[in-house]
Design an enzyme around this catalytic site. Structure first.
Site, short mmCIF file in Angstrom:
data_model
loop_
_atom_site.label_atom_id
_atom_site.label_comp_id
_atom_site.label_asym_id
_atom_site.label_seq_id
_atom_site.Cartn_x
_atom_site.Cartn_y
_atom_site.Cartn_z
N CYS A 2 0.57 -1.34 -0.44
CA CYS A 2 -0.33 0.46 0.30
C CYS A 2 0.72 0.98 0.08
O CYS A 2 1.91 1.04 0.23
CB CYS A 2 -0.69 0.30 1.49
SG CYS A 2 -2.00 -1.16 1.12
N GLY A 29 -1.47 0.87 -4.66
CA GLY A 29 -2.75 0.29 -4.50
C GLY A 29 -3.98 1.13 -5.66
O GLY A 29 -4.13 2.01 -5.23
N ASN A 101 1.54 0.26 5.28
CA ASN A 101 1.89 -0.78 4.56
C ASN A 101 2.48 -2.04 4.74
O ASN A 101 3.35 -1.71 6.03
CB ASN A 101 2.90 0.58 3.66
CG ASN A 101 3.24 -0.08 2.75
OD1 ASN A 101 2.84 -0.87 2.21
ND2 ASN A 101 4.23 -0.38 2.37
N GLY A 102 1.75 -2.97 4.85
CA GLY A 102 2.85 -3.56 5.12
C GLY A 102 1.39 -5.41 5.31
O GLY A 102 0.18 -4.80 5.20
N TYR A 257 10.02 -4.41 -9.07
CA TYR A 257 8.37 -4.00 -9.13
C TYR A 257 7.87 -2.59 -8.70
O TYR A 257 6.92 -1.56 -9.25
CB TYR A 257 7.37 -5.76 -8.95
CG TYR A 257 6.25 -5.51 -9.56
CD1 TYR A 257 5.70 -5.31 -10.71
CD2 TYR A 257 5.32 -4.50 -8.35
CE1 TYR A 257 4.67 -5.11 -11.04
CE2 TYR A 257 3.93 -4.60 -8.97
CZ TYR A 257 3.40 -4.78 -9.75
OH TYR A 257 2.10 -5.00 -10.31
N ASP A 363 10.72 -9.13 -18.27
CA ASP A 363 9.54 -8.76 -16.99
C ASP A 363 10.41 -8.65 -15.70
O ASP A 363 11.63 -9.36 -15.99
CB ASP A 363 8.54 -9.46 -17.51
CG ASP A 363 7.06 -8.79 -17.23
OD1 ASP A 363 7.00 -7.78 -16.53
OD2 ASP A 363 5.96 -9.60 -17.15
N ASP A 364 10.03 -7.90 -15.32
CA ASP A 364 10.24 -7.93 -13.63
C ASP A 364 10.32 -9.07 -13.02
O ASP A 364 10.99 -9.30 -12.29
CB ASP A 364 9.14 -7.06 -12.71
CG ASP A 364 7.80 -6.66 -12.96
OD1 ASP A 364 7.75 -7.66 -12.29
OD2 ASP A 364 7.75 -5.83 -13.66
#
Ligand code: SF4
Length: 497
Positions: A2, A29, A101-102, A257, A363-364
């Site tokens: 987030c 997010g 966030n987490g 990412y 791609d990542d």
């Protein structure tokens, strides 16, 4: 994962500032967003969807005050319901609003402790409710009528002891100020910055990424360290304290990412790290003996690594996949149904860049493999002769329990699968993965001597609480959550229009 932002100062339109910051952090997010402001009372607006779709002029008029926090949410757990949107708030024993966030890894134990010891029940499946309830309970024990900064630090120390997992937190405590803290391993990012307002007063803000602070005119930007807490009060210098620090293990996947390429996370430029991923991956490709006519990135997060890789290899770099920027990031959409259908709507191939060529797609990462398989199909349909698929990160073999939606081992394409089998599942001629040592080297070459969390690649979870049993419990809870979501979706389908 987030994103959040918080500001305190003299800006009478703090909600507008928080809104701008959330738009800037929208990539972290897209499920829900919310803002709470404070001017002797809390004012809250939150809802599902993108920031621009939730807040209207009439909402902003209502969000008065010079203190404010906001959050954009991406759920790893829990449905996409408004009940789970952040920030959360309580009014007893004090007025406290909070966002994070987490991901908390001992949610069950905390829920039981809160119920039995503190007579507090949870009303959502969102982790922040647990952190907020724990903080409020601990502060209530020691804070008296009007909690002072010292009691806030002590309460945070208790929170860091009780709450396991990865979390960066922003909070408003009524009559006291803005409070920010980070888990003892500093897994999720958290930064603070300073701004001089037009009236000469000093304003402070915190954010998940520095770009939000920069865009809003803050300078002297610095990291809040692992286990550190900071209290911001109007007109005063911030109070900072290392409350409970263990070892700094930031998430390496931020560089792969999540973060914006123009961000600097824990003093490492995300752009620089991604360039170095490309350099290391080029070396691996050279050893493979395969031939490619063209390197094509999967937009957007792989572009920096792919262009660097192409330059290192002396191969043509072409942006042969075009992305519709108005469709959400597929990896962070809840529910497999949404993920699958949105890939094709999101990406299209320019035929001339594929036709008759040996193509190296970059791609990542490859997580579940659904997106990658559809991209390989796109390349084949556009006439590619051979399709190789390179991943800037190693095989994802373990679930993330710290806030990234790699929910269960069974869903991960690399779980107990060889590279040849993965290539077959994707329909590619071969897959090339970054080595874990090269991933770490790339970040070290970008200027970091930190020991990053790379548990989703190597299974070494930095927090001591994650055992095989914890993993199984978390996976089981997530499977139950998925089943519940599917049955809710099925119920909705069955509803009369
Ligand atoms: Fe980041 Fe992976 Fe660690 Fe999760 S497990 S915090 S995604 S590095």
């Amino acid at each position: 994962m987030c994103g959040f932002y918080g500001a305190i100062g003299s800006n009478p339109n703090v909600c507008h500032e928080v809104y701008e910051a959330l738009v800037c952090l929208q990539h972290r997010g897209q499920d829900s967003a919310g803002i709470v402001s404070y001017d002797h009372r809390f004012h809250l607006k939150k809802g599902n969807g993108l920031v621009r779709d939730i807040f209207r002029a009439k909402n902003m008029e209502r969000l008065t005050g010079t203190w404010g926090i906001g959050q954009v949410r991406y759920p790893t757990f829990g449905g996409a319901t408004t009940e789970d949107a952040q920030p959360f708030q309580v009014h007893y024993p004090y007025g406290i609003a909070m966002a994070h966030n987490g991901n908390v890894t001992n949610a069950e134990i905390l829920t039981e402790w809160l119920r039995c010891e503190k007579r507090t029940i949870m009303n959502s499946s969102c982790d922040i409710e647990l952190i907020l309830a724990t903080f409020a309970a601990e502060l209530g024990e020691i804070g008296g009528v009007d909690p002072d900064p010292e009691s806030v630090f002590k309460a945070i120390e208790k929170v860091l002891q009780r709450v396991k997992g990865a979390y960066s937190v922003i909070s408003l405590v009524a009559q006291l100020g803005m409070v920010a803290f980070r888990d003892p391993h500093g897994i999720r990012p958290l930064l603070m910055g300073k701004r001089i307002a037009a009236d000469g007063t000093v304003e402070w803000a915190c954010a998940s990424e520095n770009i939000a602070l920069e865009i809003l005119g803050y300078s002297d930007i610095e990291n809040i360290g692992p286990g550190e807490a900071v209290i911001f009060r109007p007109g005063e210098d911030p109070l900072r304290r290392k409350v409970l620090s263990i070892r700094h293990n930031p998430c390496i996947f931020e560089h792969v990412y999540f973060a914006r390429p123009d961000s600097i996370i824990d003093n490492v430029s995300v752009y620089e790290a991604r360039r170095n991923f490309g350099i290391q991956l080029a070396k691996k490709w050279e050893k493979s003996g395969f031939h490619a006519d063209v390197v094509i990135p999967v937009p957007d997060s792989a572009c920096t690594s792919a262009s660097t890789m192409a330059r290192e290899l002396g191969i043509e770099y072409r942006e042969g996949l075009v992305k519709n920027r108005y469709i959400g990031r597929t990896f962070i959409m809840p529910g497999q149904g949404e993920r699958t259908s949105s890939v094709r709507r999101k990406l299209n191939a320019i035929e001339s860049e594929f036709k008759g060529k040996d193509v190296l797609l970059v791609d990542d990462s490859i997580v579940r493999g659904n997106t990658s398989r559809q991209i390989v199909e796109l390349a084949r349909a556009a006439g590619a002769k051979k399709v190789y698929f390179a991943s800037c990160s190693p095989p994802v073999r373990h679930p993330c329990v710290y806030g990234v939606d790699m929910s269960t081992r069974a869903e991960l394409i690399a779980n107990e699968t060889s590279e040849a089998e993965i290539a077959q599942k994707l329909g590619a001629d071969a897959v090339i993965y970054q080595e874990i040592s090269d991933l770490r080297l790339a970040v070290a070459n970008s200027g970091s001597d930190l020991h990053y969390c790379a548990a989703c690649f190597d299974g070494n979870y930095p927090t001591a609480d994650v055992s095989a049993e914890t993993l199984s419990n978390i996976e089981e809870a997530r499977l139950q959550d998925q089943r519940q979501r599917l049955s809710t979706e099925a119920d909705k389908v069955g509803e009369p229009g």
